[in-house]
Design a protein around this motif. Structure first.
Motif, short mmCIF file in Angstrom:
data_model
loop_
_atom_site.label_atom_id
_atom_site.label_comp_id
_atom_site.label_asym_id
_atom_site.label_seq_id
_atom_site.Cartn_x
_atom_site.Cartn_y
_atom_site.Cartn_z
N ALA A 81 15.45 -119.33 -1.34
CA ALA A 81 14.23 -118.54 -1.48
C ALA A 81 13.25 -118.83 -0.37
CB ALA A 81 13.58 -118.83 -2.83
N HIS A 82 12.53 -117.78 0.00
CA HIS A 82 11.47 -117.87 1.00
C HIS A 82 10.17 -117.45 0.34
CE1 HIS A 82 9.29 -116.96 4.76
NE2 HIS A 82 10.13 -117.83 5.30
N MET A 83 9.06 -117.97 0.86
CA MET A 83 7.76 -117.63 0.27
C MET A 83 7.55 -116.12 0.22
SD MET A 83 6.36 -120.44 -0.67
CE MET A 83 4.68 -119.96 -0.98
N SER A 84 8.04 -115.42 1.23
CA SER A 84 7.84 -113.97 1.30
C SER A 84 8.66 -113.20 0.25
CB SER A 84 8.20 -113.46 2.70
OG SER A 84 9.55 -113.74 2.98
N ASP A 85 9.54 -113.90 -0.47
CA ASP A 85 10.32 -113.24 -1.53
C ASP A 85 9.51 -113.07 -2.81
OD1 ASP A 85 13.25 -115.11 -0.53
OD2 ASP A 85 12.62 -113.10 0.07
N ALA A 86 8.36 -113.70 -2.91
CA ALA A 86 7.53 -113.57 -4.10
C ALA A 86 7.11 -112.12 -4.28
CB ALA A 86 6.30 -114.47 -3.99
N ALA A 87 7.54 -111.51 -5.38
CA ALA A 87 7.34 -110.08 -5.61
C ALA A 87 7.87 -109.75 -7.00
CB ALA A 87 8.07 -109.25 -4.56
N GLU A 88 7.83 -108.48 -7.35
CA GLU A 88 8.46 -108.04 -8.60
C GLU A 88 9.73 -107.28 -8.24
OE1 GLU A 88 5.83 -106.06 -11.31
OE2 GLU A 88 7.15 -106.58 -12.99
N TYR A 89 10.77 -107.53 -9.02
CA TYR A 89 12.09 -106.95 -8.75
C TYR A 89 12.53 -106.08 -9.92
CZ TYR A 89 12.29 -110.15 -4.84
OH TYR A 89 12.02 -110.81 -3.66
N PHE A 90 13.06 -104.91 -9.60
CA PHE A 90 13.47 -103.95 -10.62
C PHE A 90 14.96 -103.64 -10.50
CE2 PHE A 90 9.41 -102.79 -12.40
CZ PHE A 90 8.51 -103.09 -11.39
N CYS A 91 15.66 -103.76 -11.60
CA CYS A 91 17.05 -103.33 -11.69
C CYS A 91 17.04 -101.91 -12.22
CB CYS A 91 17.81 -104.27 -12.63
SG CYS A 91 19.56 -103.90 -12.79
N VAL A 92 17.86 -101.04 -11.63
CA VAL A 92 17.79 -99.61 -11.93
C VAL A 92 19.20 -99.05 -12.08
CG1 VAL A 92 16.92 -97.38 -11.13
CG2 VAL A 92 15.69 -99.47 -10.53
#
Lengths: 116, 114
Positions: A81-92
């Motif tokens: 993991a990288h700091m820039s990966d902090a986010a919300e992730y959606f499975c679709v």
């Protein structure tokens, strides 16, 4: 009926450690599946897609996902993991509506936090 | 790269006003979509369109209408804005070939109704 379930609403990892975001789906048809990422106050960006070719799908930014039909799963992983990966992730999952038309069903999202 | 552009990033309107949210895509996509995104509820489909002058209701069309006079432009209209329509609105487009194409999203419009 088609549906998608993201098993964790929030995942926290340390920088440099692996990431696992879990997703299960239900579909009457052979599904098409996607992972999207959303950074704060931005739209959704496509990370990767599965459309019945290789079961291991590589996406952008080092992410990949494996389609497992027997487990009806499509988990998203990243080795480090990288700091820039902090986010919300959606499975679709893509839903067949008839003819050539389809719509997307979104999971509720998983917020990924990355600690220094 | 596909570019989906929403006309406003932030918008503040008053209860009862008629509100227009505009969306333009530059990739000649047949399909266009409007969603709203709320904490804990995820993305919900309001309306979509598979062709010019065509529109289909999504899961939550009440209180909204849409217009697609040109292929590249899809407008969402709040006929008489109410406070429960305060939300993040996302526009998306996808090509018409095949039902399993990914959608491409704009950056969203954060709408506040006072």
């Amino acid at each position: 009926a088609q549906s998608v379930t993201q098993l964790d609403s929030h995942v926290s990892v340390s920088e440099g450690t692996p990431v696992l975001l879990r997703c299960n789906y239900s579909s009457s048809y052979s599904p098409s599946l996607f992972w999207y990422v959303q950074h704060p106050n931005k739209g959704l960006q496509l990370l990767l897609k599965y459309t019945s070719a290789a079961t291991l799908v590589k996406g952008i930014n080092g992410f990949e996902a494996e389609f497992k039909k027997s487990e009806t799963s499509f988990h998203l992983t990243k080795p480090s993991a990288h700091m820039s990966d902090a986010a919300e992730y959606f499975c679709v999952v893509s839903v067949f509506e008839g003819g050539s038309q389809g719509n997307l069903i979104f999971g509720k999202g998983t917020k990924l936090s990355v600690k220094p | 790269d596909v570019k989906v552009t929403q006309s406003s990033r932030y918008l503040v309107k008053r209860t009862g006003e008629k509100v227009f949210l505009e969306c333009v895509q530059d990739m000649d996509h047949e399909n266009m979509f409007w969603y709203r995104q709320d904490p804990g509820l995820g993305l919900r489909l309001i309306y979509f369109s598979y062709d010019v002058k065509m529109k289909e209701k999504g899961d939550i069309p009440e209180g909204y209408s849409v217009s697609r006079e040109k292929k590249e432009r899809f407008s969402l209209i709040l006929e008489s804005a109410s406070t429960n329509q305060t939300s993040m609105y996302l526009c998306a487009s996808s090509p018409g070939q095949g039902w399993n194409q990914p959608q491409h999203f704009g950056d969203g419009t954060r709408l506040s109704i006072l």
